[in-house]
Design a protein around this motif. Structure first.
Motif, short mmCIF file in Angstrom:
data_model
loop_
_atom_site.label_atom_id
_atom_site.label_comp_id
_atom_site.label_asym_id
_atom_site.label_seq_id
_atom_site.Cartn_x
_atom_site.Cartn_y
_atom_site.Cartn_z
N TRP A 31 0.83 -1.21 0.00
CA TRP A 31 0.00 0.00 0.00
C TRP A 31 0.86 1.26 0.00
N ALA A 32 1.97 1.23 0.69
CA ALA A 32 2.82 2.43 0.76
C ALA A 32 3.31 2.83 -0.62
N VAL A 33 3.75 1.88 -1.41
CA VAL A 33 4.24 2.18 -2.76
C VAL A 33 3.13 2.84 -3.57
N GLN A 34 1.94 2.27 -3.52
CA GLN A 34 0.84 2.81 -4.31
C GLN A 34 0.43 4.21 -3.83
N ILE A 35 0.45 4.43 -2.54
CA ILE A 35 0.12 5.76 -2.01
C ILE A 35 1.16 6.78 -2.43
N LEU A 36 2.43 6.42 -2.30
CA LEU A 36 3.50 7.35 -2.66
C LEU A 36 3.46 7.69 -4.15
N VAL A 37 3.20 6.71 -4.98
CA VAL A 37 3.11 6.96 -6.42
C VAL A 37 1.90 7.83 -6.72
N GLU A 87 -5.61 17.17 2.93
CA GLU A 87 -4.78 16.80 1.79
C GLU A 87 -3.48 16.17 2.27
N TYR A 88 -2.95 15.32 1.42
CA TYR A 88 -1.67 14.67 1.70
C TYR A 88 -0.71 15.01 0.58
N GLU A 89 0.54 15.26 0.97
CA GLU A 89 1.56 15.64 -0.01
C GLU A 89 2.89 15.00 0.39
N LEU A 90 3.67 14.64 -0.61
CA LEU A 90 4.98 14.04 -0.35
C LEU A 90 5.96 15.09 0.15
N THR A 91 6.84 14.68 1.04
CA THR A 91 7.93 15.53 1.49
C THR A 91 9.06 15.45 0.46
N PRO A 92 10.04 16.33 0.56
CA PRO A 92 11.18 16.25 -0.37
C PRO A 92 11.88 14.87 -0.35
N VAL A 93 11.98 14.28 0.82
CA VAL A 93 12.61 12.95 0.91
C VAL A 93 11.78 11.92 0.15
N ALA A 94 10.47 12.02 0.26
CA ALA A 94 9.60 11.08 -0.45
C ALA A 94 9.64 11.31 -1.96
N HIS A 95 9.80 12.56 -2.38
CA HIS A 95 9.95 12.82 -3.81
C HIS A 95 11.20 12.16 -4.35
N GLU A 96 12.27 12.19 -3.56
CA GLU A 96 13.50 11.51 -3.96
C GLU A 96 13.25 10.01 -4.08
N LEU A 97 12.54 9.44 -3.13
CA LEU A 97 12.18 8.02 -3.16
C LEU A 97 11.29 7.72 -4.35
N ASN A 98 10.40 8.64 -4.69
CA ASN A 98 9.45 8.41 -5.77
C ASN A 98 10.15 8.15 -7.11
N ASP A 99 11.29 8.78 -7.34
CA ASP A 99 12.02 8.52 -8.58
C ASP A 99 12.34 7.02 -8.71
N LEU A 101 10.80 4.55 -7.01
CA LEU A 101 9.54 3.80 -7.09
C LEU A 101 8.96 3.85 -8.50
N GLN A 102 9.09 4.98 -9.15
CA GLN A 102 8.56 5.10 -10.50
C GLN A 102 9.30 4.18 -11.46
N ARG A 103 10.62 4.10 -11.31
CA ARG A 103 11.39 3.18 -12.14
C ARG A 103 10.98 1.73 -11.86
N LEU A 104 10.75 1.43 -10.59
CA LEU A 104 10.34 0.07 -10.22
C LEU A 104 8.96 -0.25 -10.79
N THR A 105 8.01 0.64 -10.68
CA THR A 105 6.67 0.37 -11.21
C THR A 105 6.70 0.31 -12.74
N ASP A 106 7.52 1.12 -13.38
CA ASP A 106 7.66 1.05 -14.84
C ASP A 106 8.22 -0.32 -15.25
N TRP A 107 9.23 -0.79 -14.50
CA TRP A 107 9.82 -2.09 -14.77
C TRP A 107 8.76 -3.19 -14.61
N ALA A 108 7.99 -3.11 -13.53
CA ALA A 108 6.95 -4.12 -13.29
C ALA A 108 5.92 -4.13 -14.42
#
Length: 133
Positions: A31-37, A87-99, A101-108
């Motif tokens: 769930w965390a991955v999907q929420i962050l994305v 509202e919920y928003e990503l922090t700068p650290v989470a934006h860094e993580l999102n890069d 996660l996005q590559r991982l979800t694209d790969w999947a």
């Protein structure tokens, strides 16, 4: 070389890995991955998250958001309106993580058919009774 000869004990390895494993377990959860994305493109309301993440219950969404907020990955903002707008928003650290996660979800996405085929082949070779079930 045996472990005894390296001077590295299981306790030393586990002590170092434990904090890293704890962080990875938290951010790599289903769930965390999907929420962050889902929240990567800017502030998003609870109901928008709920609609965009198939299969998540309100309780699981609430718990996961609370944990992500506690970990400093999500900021929760309550706007003083009636009814309150949250509202919920990503922090700068989470934006860094999102890069990542996005590559991982694209790969999947690119490899999901290949993985499904590999599973089917493996299952047919190792447990033929499962194929027809």
């Amino acid at each position: 070389m045996s472990q005894g000869n390296t001077g590295v004990t299981v306790q030393v390895v586990n002590a170092h890995a434990c904090p890293v494993r704890e962080v990875l377990d938290r951010v790599a959860g289903k769930w965390a991955v999907q929420i962050l994305v889902a929240a990567a493109h800017g502030p998003i309301r609870f109901t928008e998250l709920e609609r965009s993440i198939e299969g998540i219950s309100r309780r699981m969404l609430t718990l996961t958001l609370r944990n992500l907020e506690r970990d400093g990955l999500v900021v929760r903002t309550v706007h003083p309106t009636v009814p309150p707008k949250v509202e919920y928003e990503l922090t700068p650290v989470a934006h860094e993580l999102n890069d990542t996660l996005q590559r991982l979800t694209d790969w999947a996405e690119r490899n999901r058919v290949y993985i499904a085929q590999a599973r089917a082949e493996y299952d047919s070779e190792h447990d033929p009774e499962l194929v027809g079930a």
